[in-house]
Design an enzyme around this catalytic site. Sequence first.
Site, PDB file in Angstrom:
ATOM      1  N   HIS A 232      25.068  57.400  87.920  1.00  0.00           N
ATOM      2  CA  HIS A 232      24.980  58.609  87.110  1.00  0.00           C
ATOM      3  C   HIS A 232      23.826  58.408  86.133  1.00  0.00           C
ATOM      4  O   HIS A 232      23.605  57.285  85.664  1.00  0.00           O
ATOM      5  CB  HIS A 232      26.266  58.852  86.314  1.00  0.00           C
ATOM      6  CG  HIS A 232      27.483  59.007  87.149  1.00  0.00           C
ATOM      7  ND1 HIS A 232      28.709  58.450  86.804  1.00  0.00           N
ATOM      8  CD2 HIS A 232      27.689  59.655  88.326  1.00  0.00           C
ATOM      9  CE1 HIS A 232      29.610  58.760  87.718  1.00  0.00           C
ATOM     10  NE2 HIS A 232      29.007  59.471  88.664  1.00  0.00           N
ATOM     11  N   GLU A 270      26.599  61.423  93.554  1.00  0.00           N
ATOM     12  CA  GLU A 270      27.308  62.686  93.780  1.00  0.00           C
ATOM     13  C   GLU A 270      26.838  63.737  92.773  1.00  0.00           C
ATOM     14  O   GLU A 270      27.609  64.231  91.957  1.00  0.00           O
ATOM     15  CB  GLU A 270      28.839  62.489  93.712  1.00  0.00           C
ATOM     16  CG  GLU A 270      29.317  61.293  92.911  1.00  0.00           C
ATOM     17  CD  GLU A 270      29.445  61.584  91.415  1.00  0.00           C
ATOM     18  OE1 GLU A 270      29.003  62.646  90.958  1.00  0.00           O
ATOM     19  OE2 GLU A 270      29.996  60.729  90.706  1.00  0.00           O
TER      20      GLU A 270
END
Length: 316
Positions: A232, A270
């Site tokens: 992230h 993601e």
Amino acid sequence: MHDTVHASAIRLPYPPCDDPAALLPSLAEWFGAERDRKTATIALRCEDAATHGATDAEKRLASFAMRAVRAGVADRVTRDGDTLLVSTSRATFWQHPSPWLTAPSSGGAALRYVTQGGRRYPSRPPKPTGTVYRRYLPALASTFSLRTVDVSEDTERFHRWMNSERVARFWGLRGTREEHAAYLEAQCADAHVHPLIGCFDDRPFAYFEVYWAKEDRIAPFYDAHDFDRGLHLLVGERDAHGPGKLHAWFNGVLHYMFLDDPRTQRIVGEPRIDNTRHIAYMHRLGAYTLKEFDFPHKRAALIVLERDTFFTHHGP
């Protein structure tokens, strides 16, 4: 395009240095300066062979060259008369950790398994403190580095970044300073997450969360392997978005993730499906979209970058 370069013969004192890593600075000079260079060959000769005996010198030099291959500094060794040619590919060079890692890697920890919450995964080593990766970038005349988050030092800038409109759009973590301090404390305490601050010349510009995928919320959505890692990120400072810096820091953090544990064969992500810039840039670095799926809080793309692809075709 440069396919191979032969250095001037490097004359090693007798006996040769015991550490094949002594060859790395020369290799760094070539591969760091020329992105299209695929291979490099260093010619090794012992300068004191006549004094100490050619046979003994050759044996010592051959032993040094063999250790270079076993240590991951070189791919192969060939002979040209009294000279040994030690050849290294770009992919091999960039997978050697010692020029870049400034903290012990995760790969040195013993392999033990734990079971928690119905999941079985390797026990993760303690996270290092301070700077973990540092690399000089000739094209930018700048040094990119990663250091572990220090909550007392980093909360104020993390708070500012999270409350910016650009970051809040994708992270959705607007909040108070106290809330953001608690968030960082939780990430530092979580064994499967390594929170990092990215810097150019020691000036912080970004926040990265490097995580082990096997015990993360992403694991149920694909066949997660034991040492898959995910990422992230947020870029807090606008001047880090330029094309040159974007490539440098994105490439650098991926490089660190693969170096930190040689058993890591895949990096996953993601991003939200509408974060098209992030997805497109991952594709430029060799990643592919495995599928789209629904997290409880977002529609996401499952992005996969394989180790061999990164180092062979797109790496540093």
